[in-house]
Design an enzyme around this catalytic site. Structure first.
Site, mmCIF file in Angstrom:
data_model
loop_
_atom_site.group_PDB
_atom_site.id
_atom_site.type_symbol
_atom_site.label_atom_id
_atom_site.label_comp_id
_atom_site.label_asym_id
_atom_site.label_seq_id
_atom_site.Cartn_x
_atom_site.Cartn_y
_atom_site.Cartn_z
ATOM 1 N N GLU A 1 -2.262 0.250 -2.802
ATOM 2 C CA GLU A 1 -1.449 0.943 -1.790
ATOM 3 C C GLU A 1 -1.603 0.284 -0.413
ATOM 4 O O GLU A 1 -1.988 0.946 0.552
ATOM 5 C CB GLU A 1 -1.885 2.416 -1.685
ATOM 6 C CG GLU A 1 -1.796 3.209 -2.967
ATOM 7 C CD GLU A 1 -2.456 4.590 -2.842
ATOM 8 O OE1 GLU A 1 -3.007 4.926 -1.758
ATOM 9 O OE2 GLU A 1 -2.426 5.330 -3.834
ATOM 10 N N PRO A 2 -1.343 -0.997 -0.280
ATOM 11 C CA PRO A 2 -1.551 -1.639 1.021
ATOM 12 C C PRO A 2 -0.441 -1.315 2.014
ATOM 13 O O PRO A 2 0.727 -1.200 1.629
ATOM 14 C CB PRO A 2 -1.529 -3.127 0.670
ATOM 15 C CG PRO A 2 -0.573 -3.206 -0.477
ATOM 16 C CD PRO A 2 -0.760 -1.925 -1.270
ATOM 17 N N GLY A 3 -0.794 -1.169 3.258
ATOM 18 C CA GLY A 3 0.204 -0.995 4.313
ATOM 19 C C GLY A 3 -0.011 -2.094 5.344
ATOM 20 O O GLY A 3 0.738 -3.065 5.428
ATOM 21 N N CYS B 1 2.162 8.933 31.772
ATOM 22 C CA CYS B 1 1.229 9.607 32.665
ATOM 23 C C CYS B 1 -0.051 10.020 31.939
ATOM 24 O O CYS B 1 -0.307 11.216 31.728
ATOM 25 C CB CYS B 1 1.913 10.807 33.309
ATOM 26 S SG CYS B 1 3.277 10.237 34.312
ATOM 27 N N GLU B 2 -0.759 9.042 31.484
ATOM 28 C CA GLU B 2 -2.048 9.238 30.816
ATOM 29 C C GLU B 2 -2.903 8.026 31.182
ATOM 30 O O GLU B 2 -2.419 6.892 31.113
ATOM 31 C CB GLU B 2 -1.902 9.221 29.274
ATOM 32 C CG GLU B 2 -1.031 10.288 28.692
ATOM 33 C CD GLU B 2 -1.764 11.590 28.382
ATOM 34 O OE1 GLU B 2 -3.018 11.604 28.374
ATOM 35 O OE2 GLU B 2 -1.063 12.593 28.167
ATOM 36 N N TYR C 1 1.724 0.686 11.789
ATOM 37 C CA TYR C 1 1.320 1.842 12.599
ATOM 38 C C TYR C 1 1.763 1.666 14.054
ATOM 39 O O TYR C 1 1.041 2.007 14.988
ATOM 40 C CB TYR C 1 -0.198 2.081 12.476
ATOM 41 C CG TYR C 1 -0.611 2.224 11.028
ATOM 42 C CD1 TYR C 1 -0.237 3.357 10.311
ATOM 43 C CD2 TYR C 1 -1.314 1.224 10.352
ATOM 44 C CE1 TYR C 1 -0.563 3.487 8.964
ATOM 45 C CE2 TYR C 1 -1.633 1.350 9.011
ATOM 46 C CZ TYR C 1 -1.250 2.480 8.325
ATOM 47 O OH TYR C 1 -1.560 2.608 6.989
ATOM 48 N N GLY D 1 -6.072 -0.133 2.560
ATOM 49 C CA GLY D 1 -7.198 -0.234 3.484
ATOM 50 C C GLY D 1 -7.599 -1.619 3.906
ATOM 51 O O GLY D 1 -8.401 -1.766 4.842
HETATM 52 N N1 LLP Z 1 -3.155 4.972 0.817
HETATM 53 C C1 LLP Z 1 -3.518 6.107 1.421
HETATM 54 C C2 LLP Z 1 -3.786 7.274 0.590
HETATM 55 C C3 LLP Z 1 -3.638 6.153 2.813
HETATM 56 O O1 LLP Z 1 -4.007 7.276 3.401
HETATM 57 C C4 LLP Z 1 -3.368 4.986 3.575
HETATM 58 C C5 LLP Z 1 -3.472 5.013 5.031
HETATM 59 C C6 LLP Z 1 -2.984 3.823 2.902
HETATM 60 C C7 LLP Z 1 -2.890 3.856 1.505
HETATM 61 C C8 LLP Z 1 -2.647 2.543 3.602
HETATM 62 O O2 LLP Z 1 -3.740 2.048 4.288
HETATM 63 P P1 LLP Z 1 -3.682 0.573 4.930
HETATM 64 O O3 LLP Z 1 -3.589 -0.432 3.806
HETATM 65 O O4 LLP Z 1 -2.501 0.507 5.792
HETATM 66 O O5 LLP Z 1 -4.954 0.463 5.677
HETATM 67 N N2 LLP Z 1 -2.886 4.931 12.029
HETATM 68 C C9 LLP Z 1 -4.075 4.227 11.639
HETATM 69 C C10 LLP Z 1 -4.170 4.007 10.159
HETATM 70 C C11 LLP Z 1 -4.091 5.277 9.347
HETATM 71 C C12 LLP Z 1 -4.115 5.013 7.873
HETATM 72 C C13 LLP Z 1 -3.798 6.234 7.117
HETATM 73 N N3 LLP Z 1 -3.782 6.050 5.712
HETATM 74 C C14 LLP Z 1 -4.155 2.916 12.410
HETATM 75 O O6 LLP Z 1 -3.264 2.615 13.182
HETATM 76 O O7 LLP Z 1 -5.130 2.199 12.275
#
Ligand code: LLP
Length: 421
Positions: free
Chosen positions: A286-288, A354-355, A383, A242
């Site tokens: 759990e970073p993305g 087309c949106e 993402y 997050g």
């Molecule tokens: N752990 C869980 C259980 C999650 O659901 C998520 C993201 C993460 C970790 C990783 O979160 P991060 O560190 O990347 O914020 N498509 C959206 C974001 C959806 C996130 C879904 N879950 C966007 O483009 O902002």
């Protein structure tokens, strides 16, 4: 780390001249930098160690970018994976992430996916992050069938409101995610849940793109309180992902520093958990986005200009099918021309889909650009490709890596017409 810089009026990404890069590669395409990816992962992990976090395990959230080459770079650095599907499990393993470093989140795990995760290796995966009691019962049944013991982590819904876009907020009662505290306690000691399962962890994840950490602190406190009340000798506490990034220049002062985030997590866990028990669980992250968002850009070509009275549309060859965030969340992403020029005017940067929402930026100040000139959409590593589609029957774009030797490598080919189904 500054990644986009003009040198002799040409934009460079991670040291690479983007006009050169576009000569041999057809736009639109994503470009990633190994240097930035490695830097982001390393500063996250080292930040955790520096803050005194106990045996941190960083599980990269595969949904943010599951490209095999990128995930294997992270695997080599010791990363684990946070997955939400059988497809992501397969990809994580193929990229070299060991099964014992994989956490499986998501409210809708299927029986097939559970079977796969249970039997993927002798020990199975690190944990099933369970989101409902029905799911727990099913995992227990599957484990019985395979004569295994499933490692269970409850994903707690801590009932806190995260300050972020409503579509990416997940920690409140009205959200489908996580279990309420009382359901966690209700499950304990019931054979139908635990005959072939073992509670090994507790997790929270309250949302994504978090720039304000007040809710994060509340969630971690709740995690500690519930963990203590379970009286289980938990092996780990998982604080989720997050952590946000500064997409807009005005966000740069708000973006939490890794060290501040880690200190917050560490001091909260010390105060609310470690000092109250002899149990010493490790900490999972759990970073993305924070790892990969700024490691990627999206390069597009201008197709043409269209002036409709006061509206100037700059039409580009990338579309919302390639990069959804602006159209889906109204998200801001910087737009920078590859050729530096003055005399900016206001325009709307739009794609071919087309949106009406196929717009990467309204009223952006850009210099006059003509057909064939290159425009970069910034911070698209997370993402981006992972949420893309074939909408309007457009092929998926090319993905390129600038590796640490500053060599270019195609890490996903552009999808040709023949592959469209
Ligand atoms: N752990 C869980 C259980 C999650 O659901 C998520 C993201 C993460 C970790 C990783 O979160 P991060 O560190 O990347 O914020 N498509 C959206 C974001 C959806 C996130 C879904 N879950 C966007 O483009 O902002």
């Amino acid at each position: 780390m500054s990644s986009l810089i003009y040198k002799k009026k040409i934009l460079h990404f991670s040291g690479m001249d983007l006009s050169d890069l576009a000569k041999g590669n057809k736009t639109p395409f994503f470009v990633y930098s190994e240097d930035i990816l490695v830097h982001n992962y390393t500063s996250f992990y080292e930040g955790a160690k520096k803050a005194g976090i106990r045996k941190p395990l960083v599980c990269f959230a595969m949904k943010s970018n599951p490209n095999k080459e990128l995930v294997s770079i992270l695997a080599d650095l010791g990363s684990g994976a946070d997955i939400v599907s059988g497809g992501e499990l397969k990809r994580a393993l193929e990229a070299g992430i060991p099964s014992e470093k994989i956490v499986f989140s998501g409210v809708g795990k299927t029986k097939e996916e559970i079977d796969y995760a249970l039997t993927v290796s002798k020990k199975g995966i690190f944990s099933f992050n369970v989101e409902s009691l029905e799911e727990l019962e099913l995992i227990n049944e599957c484990a019985k069938k395979h004569k295994r013991e499933a490692r269970i982590c409850f994903r707690l819904n801590p009932v806190v409101k995260a300050l972020t876009h409503k579509n990416i907020s997940t920690g409140n009662k009205t959200h489908k995610f996580g279990l309420l505290e009382k359901d966690v306690y209700d499950s304990l000691g019931k054979a139908k849940y635990w005959s072939h399962s073992k509670l090994v962890g507790l997790s929270v994840h309250i949302g994504s793109q978090l720039l304000d950490l007040k809710a994060t602190k509340k969630a971690v406190i709740k995690l500690c309180e519930v963990a203590l009340k379970t009286k289980a000798p938990l092996e780990f506490l998982d604080v989720g992902g997050g952590l946000g990034v500064d997409y807009h220049p005005s966000e740069s002062s708000k973006m939490p520093a890794i060290d501040d985030y880690m200190t917050l997590v560490s001091t909260t866990l010390e105060k609310y958990y470690y000092t109250k028990t002899d149990n010493v669980p490790r900490v999972v992250f759990e970073p993305g986005r924070r790892i990969v968002a700024k490691a990627g850009i999206f390069v597009m070509s201008v197709l043409r200009n269209k002036i409709s009275e006061k509206n100037h549309f700059l039409i580009v060859d990338g579309g919302m099918n390639d990069f959804m965030r602006p159209s889906l969340y109204g998200a801001y992403h910087g737009l920078t021309p590859v050729k530096e020029a003055k005399n900016a005017t206001n325009c709307h940067v739009v794609g071919p889909i087309c949106e009406t929402s196929d717009c990467f930026g309204s009223d952006r100040k850009l210099p006059k650009m003509s057909a064939g000139e290159l425009l970069v959409l910034e911070d698209t590593g997370a993402y981006g490709y992972s949420m893309g589609s074939n909408y309007n029957l457009r092929g998926r774009p090319l993905e390129i890596l600038i590796n640490k030797k500053k060599k270019i490598k195609t890490i996903n080919k552009a999808q040709p017409y023949e592959d469209l189904t």
